[in-house]
Design a protein around this motif. Sequence first.
Motif: not given
Length: 115
Positions: A36-42, A48-53, A113-115
């Motif tokens: 979840i941390r990885s997806i959120t940072r992404g 950003p992630p392109t997979n809606p699921l 720092a997030l970008r």
Amino acid sequence: MSQQQRPNDVSIDDIPVDVSNTQSGEVDPAEVPEEIRSITRGLASEQPPTNPLVVLKAARWWYIHGKGGTDPAFQWAIEWVRHLATDTPSDVDQFDAFLEYLVTVGFADEKAALR
């Protein structure tokens, strides 16, 4: 279901949901699962992630463990999925609120720092 689950720790995938700590509004960054941390940072990154699921998986976690439907991480994840599904521009103000929230939660010391 092959793994044992305690009544206060349930999940529908490999991300546990601590029922006793749902919608507390106070998220400890150390308790955010690595996926979840990885997806959120992404979601905060330039790509950003392109997979809606995948994004919905993070949205679900933030909804349950954050502030429910008003959680900025949840709201941004849903907004990003809407953008992916409809190819319409996303809400810049909502993205900024998401970045501010991640700083408040402790994901970074400043938004840049997030970008």
